[in-house]
Design a protein around this motif. Structure first.
Motif, PDB file in Angstrom:
ATOM      1  N   LYS A 157       0.838  -1.205   0.000  1.00  0.00           N
ATOM      2  CA  LYS A 157       0.000   0.000   0.000  1.00  0.00           C
ATOM      3  C   LYS A 157       0.869   1.250   0.000  1.00  0.00           C
ATOM      4  O   LYS A 157       0.625   2.207  -0.746  1.00  0.00           O
ATOM      5  CB  LYS A 157      -0.924  -0.014   1.224  1.00  0.00           C
ATOM      6  CG  LYS A 157      -1.755   1.210   1.422  1.00  0.00           C
ATOM      7  CD  LYS A 157      -2.951   1.235   0.537  1.00  0.00           C
ATOM      8  CE  LYS A 157      -3.886   2.374   0.971  1.00  0.00           C
ATOM      9  NZ  LYS A 157      -4.770   2.771  -0.073  1.00  0.00           N
TER      10      LYS A 157
ATOM     11  N   LEU B  32       2.478   1.684  -3.416  1.00  0.00           N
ATOM     12  CA  LEU B  32       1.465   2.151  -4.364  1.00  0.00           C
ATOM     13  C   LEU B  32       1.248   3.650  -4.202  1.00  0.00           C
ATOM     14  O   LEU B  32       1.185   4.394  -5.193  1.00  0.00           O
ATOM     15  CB  LEU B  32       0.154   1.386  -4.160  1.00  0.00           C
ATOM     16  CG  LEU B  32      -0.978   1.700  -5.137  1.00  0.00           C
ATOM     17  CD1 LEU B  32      -0.610   1.287  -6.548  1.00  0.00           C
ATOM     18  CD2 LEU B  32      -2.257   1.001  -4.687  1.00  0.00           C
ATOM     19  N   GLU B  33       1.166   4.099  -2.966  1.00  0.00           N
ATOM     20  CA  GLU B  33       0.982   5.524  -2.688  1.00  0.00           C
ATOM     21  C   GLU B  33       2.192   6.338  -3.154  1.00  0.00           C
ATOM     22  O   GLU B  33       2.049   7.429  -3.711  1.00  0.00           O
ATOM     23  CB  GLU B  33       0.709   5.745  -1.210  1.00  0.00           C
ATOM     24  CG  GLU B  33      -0.659   5.249  -0.778  1.00  0.00           C
ATOM     25  CD  GLU B  33      -0.843   5.191   0.733  1.00  0.00           C
ATOM     26  OE1 GLU B  33       0.148   5.360   1.481  1.00  0.00           O
ATOM     27  OE2 GLU B  33      -1.992   4.955   1.162  1.00  0.00           O
TER      28      GLU B  33
ATOM     29  N   GLN C  98       2.005   6.560  -6.888  1.00  0.00           N
ATOM     30  CA  GLN C  98       0.922   7.491  -7.223  1.00  0.00           C
ATOM     31  C   GLN C  98       1.412   8.937  -7.070  1.00  0.00           C
ATOM     32  O   GLN C  98       1.177   9.780  -7.948  1.00  0.00           O
ATOM     33  CB  GLN C  98      -0.266   7.218  -6.300  1.00  0.00           C
ATOM     34  CG  GLN C  98      -1.490   8.051  -6.573  1.00  0.00           C
ATOM     35  CD  GLN C  98      -2.602   7.763  -5.560  1.00  0.00           C
ATOM     36  OE1 GLN C  98      -2.353   7.298  -4.451  1.00  0.00           O
ATOM     37  NE2 GLN C  98      -3.829   8.040  -5.955  1.00  0.00           N
TER      38      GLN C  98
ATOM     39  N   THR D 147      -5.944   7.932  -9.717  1.00  0.00           N
ATOM     40  CA  THR D 147      -6.442   7.214  -8.546  1.00  0.00           C
ATOM     41  C   THR D 147      -5.656   5.913  -8.408  1.00  0.00           C
ATOM     42  O   THR D 147      -5.024   5.441  -9.363  1.00  0.00           O
ATOM     43  CB  THR D 147      -7.934   6.875  -8.691  1.00  0.00           C
ATOM     44  OG1 THR D 147      -8.093   5.949  -9.779  1.00  0.00           O
ATOM     45  CG2 THR D 147      -8.766   8.125  -8.923  1.00  0.00           C
ATOM     46  N   GLN D 148      -5.724   5.326  -7.227  1.00  0.00           N
ATOM     47  CA  GLN D 148      -5.054   4.041  -7.035  1.00  0.00           C
ATOM     48  C   GLN D 148      -5.702   2.980  -7.914  1.00  0.00           C
ATOM     49  O   GLN D 148      -5.019   2.086  -8.411  1.00  0.00           O
ATOM     50  CB  GLN D 148      -5.084   3.646  -5.559  1.00  0.00           C
ATOM     51  CG  GLN D 148      -4.169   4.533  -4.735  1.00  0.00           C
ATOM     52  CD  GLN D 148      -4.138   4.151  -3.275  1.00  0.00           C
ATOM     53  OE1 GLN D 148      -4.798   3.224  -2.837  1.00  0.00           O
ATOM     54  NE2 GLN D 148      -3.353   4.885  -2.499  1.00  0.00           N
ATOM     55  N   GLN D 149      -6.993   3.092  -8.143  1.00  0.00           N
ATOM     56  CA  GLN D 149      -7.668   2.137  -9.019  1.00  0.00           C
ATOM     57  C   GLN D 149      -7.134   2.253 -10.449  1.00  0.00           C
ATOM     58  O   GLN D 149      -6.841   1.240 -11.093  1.00  0.00           O
ATOM     59  CB  GLN D 149      -9.179   2.372  -9.015  1.00  0.00           C
ATOM     60  CG  GLN D 149      -9.934   1.376  -9.872  1.00  0.00           C
ATOM     61  CD  GLN D 149     -11.447   1.550  -9.777  1.00  0.00           C
ATOM     62  OE1 GLN D 149     -11.944   2.241  -8.887  1.00  0.00           O
ATOM     63  NE2 GLN D 149     -12.146   0.925 -10.687  1.00  0.00           N
TER      64      GLN D 149
ATOM     65  N   LEU E 154      -4.216   3.396 -11.329  1.00  0.00           N
ATOM     66  CA  LEU E 154      -2.827   2.934 -11.292  1.00  0.00           C
ATOM     67  C   LEU E 154      -2.757   1.410 -11.282  1.00  0.00           C
ATOM     68  O   LEU E 154      -1.993   0.808 -12.049  1.00  0.00           O
ATOM     69  CB  LEU E 154      -2.112   3.530 -10.076  1.00  0.00           C
ATOM     70  CG  LEU E 154      -0.654   3.141  -9.867  1.00  0.00           C
ATOM     71  CD1 LEU E 154       0.178   3.383 -11.104  1.00  0.00           C
ATOM     72  CD2 LEU E 154      -0.096   3.905  -8.673  1.00  0.00           C
ATOM     73  N   LEU E 155      -3.559   0.791 -10.440  1.00  0.00           N
ATOM     74  CA  LEU E 155      -3.566  -0.678 -10.395  1.00  0.00           C
ATOM     75  C   LEU E 155      -4.028  -1.273 -11.719  1.00  0.00           C
ATOM     76  O   LEU E 155      -3.463  -2.270 -12.188  1.00  0.00           O
ATOM     77  CB  LEU E 155      -4.455  -1.175  -9.256  1.00  0.00           C
ATOM     78  CG  LEU E 155      -3.847  -1.073  -7.867  1.00  0.00           C
ATOM     79  CD1 LEU E 155      -4.897  -1.373  -6.805  1.00  0.00           C
ATOM     80  CD2 LEU E 155      -2.664  -2.016  -7.727  1.00  0.00           C
TER      81      LEU E 155
END
Length: 91
Positions: free
Chosen positions: A12, A15-16, A19, A31-33, A35-36
């Motif tokens: 997490k 990921l941040e 981002q 958004t993280q979505q 990016l994923l």
């Protein structure tokens, strides 16, 4: 339809960080979505590499594996150098 996926704190955090770095370097807010989704799309394109990353490492070889490889070698009696290999590979 969004589905929750659990990730550990380290994942997490990374990921941040990614981002934030995207926003700093591109000025685009993702958004993280998003990016994923991009990461999954990229991984899907190179799925063999992703699959291989989950295999047990075979390097270095065990002594038994080295012996097995040596058993399969034969000498053709012809010495080969780099130019010979280039001719075979590249014509």
């Amino acid at each position: 339809m969004a589905t929750a996926v659990k990730v550990d704190e380290d994942a997490k955090s990374r990921l941040e960080e990614l981002q934030a770095e995207i926003r700093l370097q591109t000025g685009s807010k993702v958004t993280q979505q998003e990016l994923l989704t991009r990461l999954i799309d990229d991984a899907y394109e190179s799925r063999d590499d992703v699959i291989d990353s989950f295999r047990e490492s075979t390097v270095p070889l065990s002594e038994d594996e080295k012996k097995t490889m040596r058993r399969g070698r034969i000498s053709s009696g012809v010495e080969t150098d780099e130019s010979d290999i280039d001719d075979v590979l590249y014509g």
